[in-house]
Design a protein around this motif. Sequence first.
Motif, PDB file in Angstrom:
ATOM      1  N   CYS A 109       0.527  -1.267  -0.266  1.00 30.01           N
ATOM      2  CA  CYS A 109       0.254  -0.187   0.013  1.00 30.01           C
ATOM      3  C   CYS A 109       1.639   1.507  -0.017  1.00 30.01           C
ATOM      4  O   CYS A 109       1.905   0.856  -0.053  1.00 30.01           O
ATOM      5  CB  CYS A 109      -1.259  -0.015   1.248  1.00 30.01           C
ATOM      6  SG  CYS A 109       0.025   0.334   2.810  1.00 30.01           S
ATOM      7  N   HIS A 126       0.339  -6.584   1.544  1.00 28.31           N
ATOM      8  CA  HIS A 126      -1.489  -6.619   2.740  1.00 28.31           C
ATOM      9  C   HIS A 126      -1.030  -8.261   1.381  1.00 28.31           C
ATOM     10  O   HIS A 126      -1.805  -8.271   0.195  1.00 28.31           O
ATOM     11  CB  HIS A 126      -1.567  -5.509   2.313  1.00 28.31           C
ATOM     12  CG  HIS A 126      -2.095  -4.752   2.966  1.00 28.31           C
ATOM     13  ND1 HIS A 126      -2.436  -5.148   4.446  1.00 28.31           N
ATOM     14  CD2 HIS A 126      -1.819  -3.607   3.133  1.00 28.31           C
ATOM     15  CE1 HIS A 126      -2.209  -3.853   5.124  1.00 28.31           C
ATOM     16  NE2 HIS A 126      -1.822  -2.618   4.291  1.00 28.31           N
ATOM     17  N   CYS A 138      -2.574  -2.175   9.646  1.00 29.79           N
ATOM     18  CA  CYS A 138      -1.599  -1.306   9.420  1.00 29.79           C
ATOM     19  C   CYS A 138      -2.052   0.382   9.436  1.00 29.79           C
ATOM     20  O   CYS A 138      -3.567   0.700   9.441  1.00 29.79           O
ATOM     21  CB  CYS A 138      -1.956  -1.459   7.390  1.00 29.79           C
ATOM     22  SG  CYS A 138      -0.746  -0.470   6.706  1.00 29.79           S
ATOM     23  N   CYS A 188      -2.591   2.237   6.943  1.00 25.61           N
ATOM     24  CA  CYS A 188      -3.770   2.523   6.206  1.00 25.61           C
ATOM     25  C   CYS A 188      -4.859   2.293   6.787  1.00 25.61           C
ATOM     26  O   CYS A 188      -5.760   2.335   5.693  1.00 25.61           O
ATOM     27  CB  CYS A 188      -3.400   1.733   5.180  1.00 25.61           C
ATOM     28  SG  CYS A 188      -3.519   0.581   4.508  1.00 25.61           S
TER      29      CYS A 188
END
Length: 446
Positions: free
Chosen positions: A261, A268, A323, A325
């Motif tokens: 990402c 991921h 994460c 993100c």
Amino acid sequence: MSRDINSKFWDEELETLPREELEKRQLEDLKEIVKFAYDHAPYYKRSFDEAGVKPEDIKTLKDIQKFPFINKKTQRDTQGVGSFLGELAAVPEEDVVFISTSSGSTGVPTMSPFTKKDFDEFQDTESRWFWQIGMRPNDRYVHALNFSLYVGGPDVIGAQNLGALCIWGGTLPSERLLFILKTYKPTIIWTSPSYAWQLGEKALKAGYDPKKDFNIKKIIVAGELGGSIDATRKAIEEIWGAEVFDFYGLSDIFGACAAQCEYHDGLHIAENHILVETVDIHTGEVLEPGEVGELVFTTLRKHARPLIRFKTGDIGRIDTTKCKCGRTHGRISILGRKDDMFIVSAVNVFPSDIEAVIREQSDLTGEYLIRIFEKDFTSKYAVEVEKAAGIAKDDETVAAEVSAALKARIGVKPAKVIVHPDGGLDTRSEHKSRRVIDERNIDYNI
Ligand SMILES: [Zn+2]
């Protein structure tokens, strides 16, 4: 398509599922696929019976540890046995709409079959990765990967389903690819890291400035480790003025099973499709998340040929913490292929460690060749590098600096560093570069 192009997620609910919920879904699918494999694939019926396990033994995700491993050899030994698709396949041939085959580095190609549903879910996963790196319907995308038999070829459909304008480049000669970059001004390209590097160099030599003459904003790389080696990724980004994202695929599962990402901190992995275990390289003992070992995958939803506890041959780890993100699916980091790892003075050495050191040296072009050989009954390694044009230092000084940097990073210094002039190594390739030569059992006079 009703998807909000400003959303950072392709499938927000799925990508941000709380781990508990994600694992609950994994368990439901695991129970189903293990039973399906047992009931329909002759190999699993036999091997589960021999191991004294049955599908009903799966009560928690950890119960998968009771089941036997399979590997590439299992695939080779069972394909074509009993039927065209072999004993690992769990559906009749009429349900299969696509097969990819992998040549791999050794031996007989292995075939990976997909049902229509397997294939559609494969492409939906690929769309998720493309969206994750920021691809949107207004992007122009060049898929510069091999289309022949290779599981990465169809990934272009994932980009097309997302709505991007797709250019099915394949493995074009570099002059034609540069023409496309110049004329059609695509914004995203996928190729191998070594080719992204080579193409940038070729563009410069042909008089282009990749940062100004093209419009590439993002480069996807896969098939080699470079995209996860910070120094290599940054070197490619520097040439192109574009952000590089590493993808990880497995010919046995999907063209891309995992992707970086925007934080570039591991890849991921699609945990709704793949149950990840990490096991000790030698004993097969299951390790905790975060520990380094061989990655073992169980496919949770592929019905044509389920893979139950498939030893991938890749050494890495998984981080299951959330994460930055916002995605909750774990992030894998790959250190190298088990087959590529070599041991020098009791230290495990991966070619990727050597690459990271070489790419950080500003006196070098970044090209390299590693030779592994035996001397006095132990493994040793030698490294060949290229001195960049215009560097005034003599070769001995450069060699000594490379040797010291390798010793500092890896713990064991090379037996020899050979310094070539710029362009002196024959490692530049249009596809995957061969950079490791294992000469063990061959006498190497040094
Ligand atoms: Zn992330």
